[in-house]
Design a protein around this motif. Structure first.
Motif, PDB file in Angstrom:
ATOM      1  N   CYS A   1      -0.891  12.488 -11.612  1.00  0.00           N
ATOM      2  CA  CYS A   1       0.332  11.988 -10.976  1.00  0.00           C
ATOM      3  C   CYS A   1       1.650  12.375 -11.238  1.00  0.00           C
ATOM      4  O   CYS A   1       2.374  13.008 -10.442  1.00  0.00           O
TER       5      CYS A   1
ATOM      6  N   CYS B   1       2.218   7.629  -7.568  1.00  0.00           N
ATOM      7  CA  CYS B   1       1.556   6.808  -8.463  1.00  0.00           C
ATOM      8  C   CYS B   1       2.337   5.709  -9.090  1.00  0.00           C
ATOM      9  O   CYS B   1       3.464   5.856  -9.417  1.00  0.00           O
TER      10      CYS B   1
ATOM     11  N   THR C   1       0.929  -1.130   0.032  1.00  0.00           N
ATOM     12  CA  THR C   1       0.140   0.005   0.007  1.00  0.00           C
ATOM     13  C   THR C   1       0.986   1.248  -0.125  1.00  0.00           C
ATOM     14  O   THR C   1       0.126   2.378   0.080  1.00  0.00           O
TER      15      THR C   1
ATOM     16  N   GLY D   1       1.647   1.981  -4.129  1.00  0.00           N
ATOM     17  CA  GLY D   1       0.399   2.377  -4.907  1.00  0.00           C
ATOM     18  C   GLY D   1       0.122   1.170  -5.903  1.00  0.00           C
ATOM     19  O   GLY D   1       1.018   0.548  -6.218  1.00  0.00           O
TER      20      GLY D   1
ATOM     21  N   GLU E   1      -4.858   4.640  -3.515  1.00  0.00           N
ATOM     22  CA  GLU E   1      -4.637   3.826  -4.475  1.00  0.00           C
ATOM     23  C   GLU E   1      -3.301   4.256  -5.278  1.00  0.00           C
ATOM     24  O   GLU E   1      -2.832   3.577  -6.170  1.00  0.00           O
ATOM     25  N   PHE E   2      -3.064   5.284  -5.039  1.00  0.00           N
ATOM     26  CA  PHE E   2      -1.718   6.110  -5.573  1.00  0.00           C
ATOM     27  C   PHE E   2      -0.393   6.067  -4.914  1.00  0.00           C
ATOM     28  O   PHE E   2       0.643   6.459  -5.266  1.00  0.00           O
ATOM     29  N   GLY E   3      -0.718   5.428  -3.703  1.00  0.00           N
ATOM     30  CA  GLY E   3       0.575   5.360  -2.930  1.00  0.00           C
ATOM     31  C   GLY E   3       0.964   6.552  -2.032  1.00  0.00           C
ATOM     32  O   GLY E   3      -0.089   7.426  -1.952  1.00  0.00           O
TER      33      GLY E   3
END
Length: 176
Positions: free
Chosen positions: A84, A125, A74, A77, A96-98
């Protein structure tokens, strides 16, 4: 690849034939080089040569112990959007993009150590993945032919990466 080969690869008639023959491969200017993200202020310097005037991109590479570890990650991402690269702050709170990773990049001319680029980027990302690896873009830079030294500085300690090998590379820029 040199300037002549690069120019021929861009031609409409000979270019496709050269691509098929594998003559248009462009190797990384800096191959995978360890960069610790666990400690704020950690830095690495690497010399490189630019053979062709164009855009190049610095990327972060994360190597996981197993593919299961990569899938459950996690921190790095699992998604990508244009923001991004253009406006990472807009996605900073979306898991979800880290996690945003700020990195300062200095590029100096090797001959006189004068600074060509001094810029802070925020990596966010997923750019790509393989079996046990994930890749993120740090940022793109325009460079002209010559010899340089790149210095990358991790600006913030990243928690949770102790079991993940982290490195960077400098590759020809590509679009996503």
């Amino acid at each position: 690849m040199g300037p002549t080969s690069y120019a021929l690869c861009q031609k409409s008639v000979i270019g496709p034939a050269m691509w098929i023959a594998g003559l248009c491969a462009f190797p990384p200017l800096i191959g995978s080089t360890h960069l610790s993200l666990n400690v704020a202020g950690s830095e690495v310097a690497k010399a490189f040569t630019v053979p062709v005037d164009k855009s190049y991109q610095f990327v972060l590479q994360f190597e996981f112990a197993t593919s299961e570890a990569r899938l459950s990650d996690t921190i790095v991402g699992s998604s990508y959007r244009a923001e991004c690269d253009e406006a990472p702050a807009l996605l900073a709170d979306k898991p979800e993009f880290g996690r945003p990773i700020p990195i300062r990049i200095l590029v100096r001319r090797a001959k006189d150590r004068s600074i060509v680029i001094d810029r802070e980027f925020t990596s966010l990302c997923l750019l790509g993945f393989a079996e046990t690896q994930k890749t993120r873009r740090i940022g793109s830079v325009e460079l002209v032919r010559g010899d340089y030294i790149a210095e990358l500085i991790n600006l913030t300690a990243q928690v949770g990466l102790a079991d993940i090998k982290t490195s960077f590379a400098l590759i020809p820029a590509m679009s996503k």
